[in-house]
Design an enzyme around this catalytic site. Structure first.
Site, PDB file in Angstrom:
ATOM      1  N   GLY A  21       0.835  -1.197   0.000  1.00 26.94           N
ATOM      2  CA  GLY A  21       0.000   0.000   0.000  1.00 26.94           C
ATOM      3  C   GLY A  21       0.871   1.249   0.000  1.00 26.94           C
ATOM      4  N   SER A  23       1.816   3.132  -2.332  1.00 31.44           N
ATOM      5  CA  SER A  23       1.653   4.082  -3.439  1.00 31.44           C
ATOM      6  C   SER A  23       0.723   5.231  -3.094  1.00 31.44           C
ATOM      7  CB  SER A  23       1.124   3.349  -4.676  1.00 31.44           C
ATOM      8  OG  SER A  23      -0.187   2.874  -4.437  1.00 31.44           O
ATOM      9  N   GLY A  25      -1.588   7.503   0.341  1.00 34.00           N
ATOM     10  CA  GLY A  25      -1.967   7.704   1.744  1.00 34.00           C
ATOM     11  C   GLY A  25      -0.830   7.458   2.722  1.00 34.00           C
ATOM     12  N   ARG A  46      -1.367  -2.260  -6.446  1.00 36.15           N
ATOM     13  CA  ARG A  46      -1.809  -2.785  -7.741  1.00 36.15           C
ATOM     14  C   ARG A  46      -1.534  -1.815  -8.893  1.00 36.15           C
ATOM     15  NH1 ARG A  46      -7.752  -3.771  -5.659  1.00 36.15           N
ATOM     16  NH2 ARG A  46      -7.171  -1.679  -4.965  1.00 36.15           N
ATOM     17  N   ASP A  76      -1.526  -7.782  -6.564  1.00 34.07           N
ATOM     18  CA  ASP A  76      -2.753  -7.801  -5.769  1.00 34.07           C
ATOM     19  C   ASP A  76      -2.507  -8.744  -4.588  1.00 34.07           C
ATOM     20  OD1 ASP A  76      -5.187  -8.171  -4.581  1.00 34.07           O
ATOM     21  OD2 ASP A  76      -6.309  -8.325  -6.461  1.00 34.07           O
ATOM     22  N   TYR A 179     -15.578  -3.519   8.049  1.00 32.94           N
ATOM     23  CA  TYR A 179     -14.155  -3.202   8.181  1.00 32.94           C
ATOM     24  C   TYR A 179     -13.564  -3.611   9.531  1.00 32.94           C
ATOM     25  CZ  TYR A 179     -10.318   0.371   8.506  1.00 32.94           C
ATOM     26  OH  TYR A 179      -9.138   1.056   8.670  1.00 32.94           O
ATOM     27  N   LYS A 183      -9.998  -5.709  10.878  1.00 32.54           N
ATOM     28  CA  LYS A 183      -8.904  -5.061  11.614  1.00 32.54           C
ATOM     29  C   LYS A 183      -8.698  -5.754  12.962  1.00 32.54           C
ATOM     30  CE  LYS A 183      -7.402  -1.686   8.926  1.00 32.54           C
ATOM     31  NZ  LYS A 183      -6.084  -1.813   8.270  1.00 32.54           N
ATOM     32  N   ILE A 227      -7.195   9.108   8.717  1.00 33.28           N
ATOM     33  CA  ILE A 227      -6.032   9.610   7.964  1.00 33.28           C
ATOM     34  C   ILE A 227      -6.570  10.318   6.722  1.00 33.28           C
ATOM     35  CG2 ILE A 227      -3.873   9.002   6.805  1.00 33.28           C
ATOM     36  CD1 ILE A 227      -4.085   6.234   8.230  1.00 33.28           C
TER      37      ILE A 227
HETATM   38  N1  NDP Z   1      -7.796   6.450   6.011  1.00 34.14           N
HETATM   39  C1  NDP Z   1      -8.124   6.252   7.267  1.00 34.14           C
HETATM   40  O1  NDP Z   1      -8.897   7.016   7.845  1.00 34.14           O
HETATM   41  C2  NDP Z   1      -7.553   5.096   8.021  1.00 34.14           C
HETATM   42  C3  NDP Z   1      -6.850   4.084   7.396  1.00 34.14           C
HETATM   43  N2  NDP Z   1      -6.332   3.062   8.130  1.00 34.14           N
HETATM   44  C4  NDP Z   1      -5.578   2.001   7.491  1.00 34.14           C
HETATM   45  O2  NDP Z   1      -4.312   2.535   7.113  1.00 34.14           O
HETATM   46  C5  NDP Z   1      -3.856   1.935   5.914  1.00 34.14           C
HETATM   47  C6  NDP Z   1      -3.589   3.015   4.872  1.00 34.14           C
HETATM   48  O3  NDP Z   1      -4.803   3.689   4.629  1.00 34.14           O
HETATM   49  P1  NDP Z   1      -4.877   4.968   3.659  1.00 34.14           P
HETATM   50  O4  NDP Z   1      -3.730   5.856   3.934  1.00 34.14           O
HETATM   51  O5  NDP Z   1      -6.264   5.482   3.779  1.00 34.14           O
HETATM   52  O6  NDP Z   1      -4.642   4.273   2.268  1.00 34.14           O
HETATM   53  P2  NDP Z   1      -5.189   4.623   0.794  1.00 34.14           P
HETATM   54  O7  NDP Z   1      -6.579   4.075   0.638  1.00 34.14           O
HETATM   55  O8  NDP Z   1      -4.992   6.049   0.506  1.00 34.14           O
HETATM   56  O9  NDP Z   1      -4.192   3.707  -0.040  1.00 34.14           O
HETATM   57  C7  NDP Z   1      -4.342   2.330   0.002  1.00 34.14           C
HETATM   58  C8  NDP Z   1      -3.115   1.668  -0.577  1.00 34.14           C
HETATM   59  O10 NDP Z   1      -3.295   0.234  -0.562  1.00 34.14           O
HETATM   60  C9  NDP Z   1      -3.141  -0.273  -1.892  1.00 34.14           C
HETATM   61  N3  NDP Z   1      -3.988  -1.459  -2.030  1.00 34.14           N
HETATM   62  C10 NDP Z   1      -5.324  -1.542  -1.840  1.00 34.14           C
HETATM   63  N4  NDP Z   1      -5.754  -2.791  -2.080  1.00 34.14           N
HETATM   64  C11 NDP Z   1      -4.667  -3.519  -2.416  1.00 34.14           C
HETATM   65  C12 NDP Z   1      -4.474  -4.875  -2.809  1.00 34.14           C
HETATM   66  N5  NDP Z   1      -5.489  -5.741  -2.896  1.00 34.14           N
HETATM   67  N6  NDP Z   1      -3.212  -5.289  -3.095  1.00 34.14           N
HETATM   68  C13 NDP Z   1      -2.183  -4.427  -3.023  1.00 34.14           C
HETATM   69  N7  NDP Z   1      -2.313  -3.144  -2.665  1.00 34.14           N
HETATM   70  C14 NDP Z   1      -3.541  -2.689  -2.379  1.00 34.14           C
HETATM   71  C15 NDP Z   1      -3.541   0.921  -2.771  1.00 34.14           C
HETATM   72  O11 NDP Z   1      -3.055   0.872  -4.091  1.00 34.14           O
HETATM   73  P3  NDP Z   1      -3.876   0.175  -5.298  1.00 34.14           P
HETATM   74  O12 NDP Z   1      -5.317   0.530  -5.110  1.00 34.14           O
HETATM   75  O13 NDP Z   1      -3.260   0.705  -6.531  1.00 34.14           O
HETATM   76  O14 NDP Z   1      -3.633  -1.299  -5.121  1.00 34.14           O
HETATM   77  C16 NDP Z   1      -2.865   2.063  -2.011  1.00 34.14           C
HETATM   78  O15 NDP Z   1      -1.489   2.065  -2.252  1.00 34.14           O
HETATM   79  C17 NDP Z   1      -4.949   0.929   5.520  1.00 34.14           C
HETATM   80  O16 NDP Z   1      -4.614  -0.333   6.029  1.00 34.14           O
HETATM   81  C18 NDP Z   1      -6.182   1.466   6.217  1.00 34.14           C
HETATM   82  O17 NDP Z   1      -7.144   0.465   6.473  1.00 34.14           O
HETATM   83  C19 NDP Z   1      -6.465   3.005   9.479  1.00 34.14           C
HETATM   84  C20 NDP Z   1      -7.136   3.981  10.143  1.00 34.14           C
HETATM   85  C21 NDP Z   1      -7.746   5.085   9.457  1.00 34.14           C
HETATM   86  C1  VSD Z   2     -11.562  10.871  25.345  1.00 30.05           C
HETATM   87  C2  VSD Z   2     -11.818   9.602  24.621  1.00 30.05           C
HETATM   88  C3  VSD Z   2     -13.175   9.486  24.035  1.00 30.05           C
HETATM   89  C4  VSD Z   2     -13.248   8.323  23.116  1.00 30.05           C
HETATM   90  C5  VSD Z   2     -14.416   8.416  22.211  1.00 30.05           C
HETATM   91  C6  VSD Z   2     -14.469   7.340  21.188  1.00 30.05           C
HETATM   92  C7  VSD Z   2     -14.854   7.906  19.866  1.00 30.05           C
HETATM   93  C8  VSD Z   2     -14.662   6.990  18.738  1.00 30.05           C
HETATM   94  C9  VSD Z   2     -13.969   7.649  17.578  1.00 30.05           C
HETATM   95  C10 VSD Z   2     -13.852   6.707  16.445  1.00 30.05           C
HETATM   96  C11 VSD Z   2     -12.705   7.039  15.562  1.00 30.05           C
HETATM   97  C12 VSD Z   2     -12.576   6.073  14.464  1.00 30.05           C
HETATM   98  C13 VSD Z   2     -11.402   6.355  13.594  1.00 30.05           C
HETATM   99  C14 VSD Z   2     -11.296   5.249  12.620  1.00 30.05           C
HETATM  100  C15 VSD Z   2     -10.557   5.527  11.383  1.00 30.05           C
HETATM  101  C16 VSD Z   2     -10.716   4.404  10.436  1.00 30.05           C
HETATM  102  O1  VSD Z   2     -10.153   3.358  10.589  1.00 30.05           O
HETATM  103  C17 VSD Z   2     -11.655   4.626   9.339  1.00 30.05           C
HETATM  104  N1  VSD Z   2     -11.520   5.932   8.807  1.00 30.05           N
HETATM  105  C18 VSD Z   2     -11.541   3.593   8.284  1.00 30.05           C
HETATM  106  O2  VSD Z   2     -10.574   3.869   7.371  1.00 30.05           O
END
Ligand code: NDP
Ligand code: VSD
Length: 336
Positions: A21, A23, A25, A46, A76, A179, A183, A227
């Site tokens: 991943g 590429s 975020g 991918r 993938d 989701y 996780k 994020i």
């Molecule tokens: N965004 C959020 O709010 C949060 C995200 N996370 C976790 O943090 C991590 C990063 O998230 P984020 O920064 O949002 O990422 P993005 O969604 O911005 O990027 C996802 C990355 O994963 C790659 N990817 C997705 N599916 C596959 C696959 N099947 N095989 C290989 N590569 C794959 C994508 O490239 P491509 O599609 O080209 O394959 C890309 O590089 C993830 O695990 C996410 O679940 C955790 C908490 C919060």
């Molecule tokens: C003082 C403490 C109080 C605690 C309150 C609890 C509130 C819950 C906040 C839920 C936050 C969820 C973030 C998930 C991000 C994520 O994984 C998704 N964006 C999927 O990508």
């Protein structure tokens, strides 16, 4: 376990790192940070065009472009055979040496209410979130834990396998049922591996007299809150109103903030890593049997968190109840 020394537990200079991943975020932000710290980096995802851009950006950020090298592999990772190929290709590219660090960041979230989301989408989230990580871990550890006879041992620095989870593995929020279970499964895998790896690490201490792995291995898992990534923009499109309301306490962070905070925690040698205060409180209520970063700090945190959550969990449930009472079922006309 009893606190942190001043030693850097995660020195990446000259090390070879694989980031799934990588590429977009957070994964890309991690790749750029580690490039700036002198690592050789392979990004895996991918879509080739985004991988090419990530490699260009890493080169621009490199600490020493003449010493470091960068590479991408399109794969993938829901396919275990592809994960085996990635590790084999990285090893060939790295002059026959296995990668030193593997960081699983691949994944995206598809929010929605449990009954509204088609069942195959639930399964697909398990594939994208859990199986991309488990497949990568399996291919990596099979390579790393391969027995080496005493004569074949070389001086090898400690290796790190890092998972990227979410604070949703600790605390339920309505609308994340496709989701959060995937996780939570990663968290369980991480805890189990952190114990199982001790057997191999124990064997490694005796490498002078019997077969042992080529290096000591440490497992870590990062639990970000929101994020501000392309994946986040995408999940906002299907996220129910109620879910947005329940996660109001989340102040999403930029990918580079999350990357920097996570890397600093790895440098301190932490195991379960959160990226901000609310995330730590969420971890504290669910710490349970996971290995602690610090006995005193984590125990105090869990006491505080368990008090806070006496109020938080009923509050989340009553907000869901009130939402239904006021708005009716999603998509239906509210009673006037
Ligand atoms: N965004 C959020 O709010 C949060 C995200 N996370 C976790 O943090 C991590 C990063 O998230 P984020 O920064 O949002 O990422 P993005 O969604 O911005 O990027 C996802 C990355 O994963 C790659 N990817 C997705 N599916 C596959 C696959 N099947 N095989 C290989 N590569 C794959 C994508 O490239 P491509 O599609 O080209 O394959 C890309 O590089 C993830 O695990 C996410 O679940 C955790 C908490 C919060
Ligand atoms: C003082 C403490 C109080 C605690 C309150 C609890 C509130 C819950 C906040 C839920 C936050 C969820 C973030 C998930 C991000 C994520 O994984 C998704 N964006 C999927 O990508």
């Amino acid at each position: 376990m009893f606190g942190f020394g001043s030693q850097n537990e995660f020195n990446v200079e000259g090390q070879t790192v694989v980031i799934t991943g990588g590429s977009d975020g957070m994964g890309k932000a991690v790749a750029l940070e580690l490039s700036a710290k002198g690592a050789n980096v392979v990004v895996v995802a991918r879509t080739v065009s985004k991988l090419v851009t990530a490699v260009d950006e890493m080169k621009a950020k490199a600490a020493n472009i003449f010493k470091q090298k960068f590479h991408y592999i399109s794969a993938d990772l829901t396919d275990p055979v592809e994960c085996e190929r990635v590790i084999a290709e990285v090893t060939t590219w790295n002059s026959g040496a296995a990668p030193d660090i593997v960081w699983c960041c691949a994944g995206f979230s598809r929010p929605g209410y449990f009954v509204d989301v088609p069942i195959q989408d639930h399964r697909q989230q398990m594939d994208t979130i859990y199986w991309t990580a488990a497949n990568t871990a399996h291919a990596t550890l099979r390579n790393w834990l391969n027995p080496v006879p005493p004569s074949g041992q070389m001086k090898t620095p400690r290796r790190h396998l890092i998972f990227t989870c979410s604070t949703l593995a600790f605390v339920p929020i309505a609308g994340y049922s496709p989701y959060s279970p995937a996780k939570a499964a990663i968290r369980s895998l991480s805890d189990t591996l952190s114990q199982e790896i001790e057997m191999y690490n124990g064997a490694y201490t005796q490498r002078h007299r019997s077969d042992a792995p080529a290096a000591d291995v440490k497992i870590h898992t990062v639990f970000p809150m929101g994020i501000l990534s392309p994946g986040f923009d995408n999940e906002q499109k299907t996220k129910p109103e109620l879910t947005r309301k329940l996660e109001e306490a989340d102040k999403p962070q930029t990918p580079s903030e999350v990357a920097q905070i996570s890397i600093r925690a790895l440098e301190r040698g932490e195991y379960l890593i959160t990226t901000n205060f609310v995330g730590s409180v969420m971890k504290g209520t669910a710490l349970g049997p996971s290995p602690k970063n610090s006995i005193v700090g984590d125990t105090m945190l869990s006491w505080l968190s368990n008090l806070v959550f006496l109020q938080v969990i009923p509050d989340l449930r009553s907000k869901a109840f009130a939402w239904g009472k006021q708005n009716g079922l999603p998509g239906s006309t509210p009673a006037s």
